[in-house]
Write an enzyme that holds these catalytic residues in place. Sequence first.
Site, PDB file in Angstrom:
ATOM      1  N   THR A 117      49.679  -1.822   5.734  1.00  0.00           N
ATOM      2  CA  THR A 117      50.001  -0.774   5.101  1.00  0.00           C
ATOM      3  C   THR A 117      51.545  -0.833   4.786  1.00  0.00           C
ATOM      4  O   THR A 117      52.370   0.218   5.542  1.00  0.00           O
ATOM      5  CB  THR A 117      49.605   0.751   4.733  1.00  0.00           C
TER       6      THR A 117
ATOM      7  N   THR B   9      47.205   2.618   8.175  1.00  0.00           N
ATOM      8  CA  THR B   9      47.930   3.805   8.549  1.00  0.00           C
ATOM      9  C   THR B   9      48.233   4.271   6.653  1.00  0.00           C
ATOM     10  O   THR B   9      47.879   3.564   5.772  1.00  0.00           O
ATOM     11  CB  THR B   9      48.986   4.287   8.630  1.00  0.00           C
TER      12      THR B   9
ATOM     13  N   CYS C 151      55.341   0.400  12.065  1.00  0.00           N
ATOM     14  CA  CYS C 151      54.338   1.253  12.230  1.00  0.00           C
ATOM     15  C   CYS C 151      55.646   2.755  11.645  1.00  0.00           C
ATOM     16  O   CYS C 151      55.341   3.140  11.086  1.00  0.00           O
ATOM     17  CB  CYS C 151      53.308   1.283  13.291  1.00  0.00           C
TER      18      CYS C 151
ATOM     19  N   ARG D 200      57.533  -8.482  12.076  1.00  0.00           N
ATOM     20  CA  ARG D 200      57.169  -7.475  10.494  1.00  0.00           C
ATOM     21  C   ARG D 200      58.481  -6.347  10.368  1.00  0.00           C
ATOM     22  O   ARG D 200      57.885  -5.689  11.430  1.00  0.00           O
ATOM     23  CB  ARG D 200      55.601  -6.972  10.573  1.00  0.00           C
TER      24      ARG D 200
END
Length: 436
Positions: free
Chosen positions: A97, A132, A272, A343
């Site tokens: 996400t 998430t 994250c 990422r």
Amino acid sequence: MPEHTKIAIIGLGYVGLPLAVEFAKKYPVIGFDVKQQRVQELSNGEDLTREVTDEELKQVLTHDKQAVTNDTLPGLYVTHETADIHECNIYIVTVPTPIDKHKTPDLQPLLKASETVGKVLSKGDVVIYESTVYPGATEEDCVPVLEENSGLKFNEGFYVGYSPERINPGDKEHTVATIKKVTSGSTAEIAEEIDNLYKNIIKAGTHRASSIKVAEAAKVIENAQRDLNIAFVNELALLFNKLGIDTLEVLEAAGTKWNFLPFRPGLVGGHCIGVDPYYLTHKAAEIGHHPEIILAGRRLNDSMGFRVAAETVKHMIKKGQKIEGSNILILGITFKENCPDIRNSRVIDVIKEFLSYNCNIEVYDPWADFNEVKEEYGIELIKQKDELESYDAIVAAVAHKEFHLLNLNEHSREDGRTVLYDIKGIFPKESCDSRL
């Protein structure tokens, strides 16, 4: 739950694969990913993310689709064909996400996965989301897609749950089975069944949240909290540098108090911590609340790469170096140490700032995949350590274990004017011109 549980894991990345391997020790599991190359790699018993060992993967891997679709024997079959997951009755979605260039939540991977699952849903099936999201996304964004594509009604024809992932890429101590799992479900009965399902593989136990929204909120604030704590020590680092105080020495001294939190300064990226706070602030803005502290922490952390490059340039000028055309080595491109995950790596911010000065940049990272970095950032990595030359400046951006063994004297200018900026505190203080 059905008498014979058959699980489909949607998304076989850093989160999905370890979960699939763990479930496959006790259940028949179909691992689904839209990337054919990833599926082929896993079919060959190789995991380039290094989240599971090849041995662990091969122990549960099967190439016999019938063994997991028609039988009740445990094992993992991987595929990119939607039809292969039709016989499953538990669907666990573990897709990324991300955020877009405007730092707005990008739910497209999640909605596409929901569309795929919706097309194969049967009456009584359960869909569990681990990605998430902001509070409300599962029921407000994903459920309508499931209903539209399945023709079934929520909480009558199918059910949903939310159990946020807590995988820490590269961490071999805190693995999926050893981290306590938060669970939730769309009805009290389903919540209990989902909780029991995870209890079968999570050695650390579970915590059943009272609702899906509570579980969603719990996940997104975990990383927002870490983001704010790192922003605090990053600001301290900027302050202490101006005061001529070594930040790491200050943190070491303060850390002798039992309740001092051991956060370290650095670049804050990854899938994250550098992303999740924006999911929370997006939802806040949607309901008319302007978050101040969360966004302040994000702004400071997002600025660190530019600050590092600018500080390095200042030291180069002090040493009489010409900036334009200078040769700069960046050690590390992944978002964290001893992990191949690139990422949302904020090392790219350092690189872009140097490029704005027309510097020549070389990047060495023994953990990152050469082709992946080229595709994502347009950068060709130095492949071997012996390709390293001498440089006007060296920025240690990631604390890979290999970098601790580098002899930087071999890659410095003969006149001793090479600048070393150590973001991660890898090298001795006396050898650095600056460090966070």
